[in-house]
Design a protein around this motif. Structure first.
Motif, PDB file in Angstrom:
ATOM      1  N   ASP A  60      60.945 -15.571 -10.832  1.00 30.26           N
ATOM      2  CA  ASP A  60      61.988 -15.256  -9.849  1.00 30.26           C
ATOM      3  C   ASP A  60      62.461 -13.819  -9.993  1.00 30.26           C
ATOM      4  O   ASP A  60      62.640 -13.116  -8.998  1.00 30.26           O
ATOM      5  CB  ASP A  60      63.182 -16.204 -10.032  1.00 30.26           C
ATOM      6  N   GLU A  61      62.640 -13.392 -11.267  1.00 24.06           N
ATOM      7  CA  GLU A  61      63.063 -12.009 -11.501  1.00 24.06           C
ATOM      8  C   GLU A  61      62.032 -11.024 -10.955  1.00 24.06           C
ATOM      9  O   GLU A  61      62.381 -10.042 -10.298  1.00 24.06           O
ATOM     10  CB  GLU A  61      63.243 -11.758 -13.004  1.00 24.06           C
ATOM     11  N   GLY A 114      55.532 -20.006  -8.098  1.00 23.34           N
ATOM     12  CA  GLY A 114      55.996 -18.619  -8.040  1.00 23.34           C
ATOM     13  C   GLY A 114      55.304 -17.836  -6.932  1.00 23.34           C
ATOM     14  O   GLY A 114      55.919 -17.049  -6.214  1.00 23.34           O
ATOM     15  N   GLU A 159      61.862 -19.113 -13.823  1.00 16.37           N
ATOM     16  CA  GLU A 159      62.955 -18.135 -13.853  1.00 16.37           C
ATOM     17  C   GLU A 159      62.421 -16.716 -14.014  1.00 16.37           C
ATOM     18  O   GLU A 159      62.855 -15.797 -13.341  1.00 16.37           O
ATOM     19  CB  GLU A 159      63.889 -18.449 -15.023  1.00 16.37           C
ATOM     20  N   ARG A 169      59.843 -11.530  -8.645  1.00 14.38           N
ATOM     21  CA  ARG A 169      59.787 -11.606  -7.176  1.00 14.38           C
ATOM     22  C   ARG A 169      60.888 -10.738  -6.564  1.00 14.38           C
ATOM     23  O   ARG A 169      60.648  -9.957  -5.622  1.00 14.38           O
ATOM     24  CB  ARG A 169      59.946 -13.058  -6.708  1.00 14.38           C
ATOM     25  N   LYS A 209      56.682 -18.850  -3.551  1.00 14.09           N
ATOM     26  CA  LYS A 209      57.987 -18.247  -3.265  1.00 14.09           C
ATOM     27  C   LYS A 209      57.850 -16.794  -2.837  1.00 14.09           C
ATOM     28  O   LYS A 209      58.525 -16.348  -1.910  1.00 14.09           O
ATOM     29  CB  LYS A 209      58.893 -18.333  -4.488  1.00 14.09           C
TER      30      LYS A 209
END
Ligand code: BLA
Length: 507
Positions: free
Chosen positions: A319-320, A483, A316, A322, A486
């Motif tokens: 993700d932020e 990560g 998570e 990215r 992604k």
């Protein structure tokens, strides 16, 4: 004398331990035809335990050792594919517990003498203390420590270890409980060949394995070949399965008298072992083994849950980062600038010393990295030739020896190809970390060839042996790899968009 290079450890994996042809001595094995119950094979010690010689049992029906009613229940379970009854039988004045299972052709009974009885009250108490303790463990490490503690208190082995496998199936003792005054093995590592592949695979099927007396005399199964299949009996799921002589010698060299080993499984994969040693013979009965099955099941559930939660929390955060990086790319209208010149950088995504953005063969560096010339060589001569777009290693020089020259900045790399191109990459670098491994015995002497026995023998010494590692970085974690993957997908998408825009303006 043979030369050490002739020691071929791959032969360890070829020993067919599931059809070993012998049983341990603490019970009697009876195999019969699954349809008729006619006894086809039996362990030679039936005379000693039942007072009936093998010749009399072979060819007879199960009624020579079990009550009619008991036999009926067993065959009903086979017919309905239901749960086998666990019941007692009385023979020769002694009481035995009968534990059935089936193979494709056979019904196999493990028949063990009953010595002591766990009261159902004790049993209940043990199960609930296991559940309460392991459900309350805060993280994976304390889960391991709590499991070692509770195993020691319930079963009373002299040494209880939680043994965790690494990516190469080497293993390390990460939690331990022992009797006072014993030497600790905590932190020691053991090579993969100590537990060869087929032995590890058996643990996925038969999860609790006890060796009651390391110095036992193996008991022959008569006849050796099953008259039903003309091949040795498959002992995969028998609790009485005899032990590989190599492993017996290994335990003898360690001074061990009895062991209990159980599978620890995380998300379907063998993650480690609960490994217990006793310095005298020690028998663990059916109900105790059931308790152990319960313990490792709860452990494995908790472990899977904890590692999934951990993964989700970490991913998570990535993700932020990215999303931030991609929006910077759009603001700057440049991949290189977006990943390197604003407040959030490519190097913030994953713990690293530096990173490289390689686009069209041109390189932009962030942080501490090898030089551009070295990176050019690395991408052209190594990464571009890989089929997979992902490559990672914490020991790059194993794959690309020239990296020895830049081990201070690039002992480890995580690289992703952008799109299909052989000229576009994102690469993260990690420096050499001076570290050592404490092996349980010198790993150079894993085994030697024994002329007399005509087979390998395991090492004699398990004393701590420290190896200094060079050219090795920290390992890349699953969530970091995920990560990075992604981010590279998002950047590849930007590249495609840009190409499309160019085509649009040309039209
Ligand atoms: C099995 N080796 C095992 C098992 C363990 C170890 C836990 C499973 C035990 C079982 O099935 O009961 C190793 N035990 C360890 C380690 C520690 C420990 C690392 O307590 C650390 C504290 N073994 C060798 C070599 C070979 C080998 C060189 O060292 C092969 C040539 C083979 N090990 C081997 C085999 C088995 C085994 C064949 C399976 C034994 C069996 O199930 O019959």
């Amino acid at each position: 004398d043979r030369y050490p290079e002739e020691v071929d450890l791959s032969s360890c994996e070829k020993e067919p331990i599931h059809i070993i042809g012998v049983t341990q001595a603490n019970g009697v094995l009876v195999a019969c035809e699954k349809d008729t119950g006619k006894i086809s094979q039996v362990s030679e010690n039936c005379k000693e335990y039942f007072g009936i010689p093998a010749e009399s049992l072979l060819g007879s029906g199960l009624e020579s050792i079990l009550e009619e009613d008991h036999i009926k229940k067993i065959f009903q379970a086979i017919k309905e594919e239901g749960v086998f009854p666990i019941e007692e039988t009385k023979l020769n004045g002694n009481r035995f517990i009968v534990i059935p299972h089936t193979t494709s052709e056979n019904l196999i009974l493990d028949i063990e003498p009953i010595k002591d009885r766990t009261s159902s009250f004790e049993f209940q108490k043990e199960l609930s203390s296991i559940l309460n303790t392991l459900n309350a463990s805060e993280d994976s490490q304390s889960l391991c420590e709590d499991a070692a503690k509770i195993t020691k208190s319930i079963f009373g082995y002299d040494r209880v270890m939680i043994y965790k496998f690494d990516e190469e199936w080497n293993g390390k003792v990460i939690a331990e409980e022992l009797n006072q005054g014993m030497e600790s093995w905590l932190g020691l590592q053991y090579p993969a060949s100590d537990i060869p592949k087929q032995a590890r695979q058996l643990f996925l099927k038969n999860r609790v394995r006890t060796i009651s007396d390391v110095n036992y005399s193996p008991v022959k199964i008569l006849p050796q070949l099953s008259p039903l299949t003309n091949s040795p009996l498959d002992l995969t799921n028998s609790k009485l399965r005899g032990v590989s002589p190599i492993h017996i010698e290994y335990l003898q060299n360690m001074g061990v008298g009895a062991s209990l080993t159980a599978a620890l499984i995380s998300n379907g994969k063998l993650w480690g072992l609960l490994a217990c040693h006793h310095y005298k013979p020690k028998f663990i009965n059916y109900y105790q083994r059931q308790t152990c099955e319960f313990l490792i099941q709860i452990f494995s559930n908790e472990l899977s849950l904890k590692s999934s939660n951990n993964f989700l929390v970490n991913i998570e955060k990535l993700d932020e980062l990215r999303i931030k990086l991609i929006s910077q790319i759009h603001q700057e209208n440049s991949i290189k600038k977006g990943l390197s010149s604003q407040s959030t950088k490519l190097t913030d995504l994953i713990k690293c010393s530096g990173a490289a953005i390689v686009l069209n063969g041109k390189i932009k560096l962030v942080g501490e990295t090898p030089g551009k010339k070295e990176i050019k060589k690395l991408t052209r001569e190594f990464l571009a030739k890989k089929k997979d777009s992902l490559f990672f290693s914490n020991h790059l020089s194993n794959f690309f020896p020239e990296s020895q020259n830049f081990k201070n900045t690039g002992s480890g790399i995580l690289s992703l190809r952008l799109g299909q191109s052989e000229r576009d990459f994102l690469i993260w670098f990690r420096p050499e970390i001076i570290q050592s491994v404490d092996w349980g015995g010198n790993p150079e002497n894993k085994a030697t060839y024994d002329q007399e026995k005509k087979r390998l023998t395991p090492r004699k010494s398990f004393e701590k042996w420290t190896e200094q590692l060079t050219g090795v970085s920290d390992t890349w974690k699953d969530f970091e790899i995920s990560g990075a993957r992604k981010l590279s997908e998002s950047v590849s998408y930007v590249i495609l968009e840009n190409q499309k825009k160019e085509i649009d303006t040309l039209n």
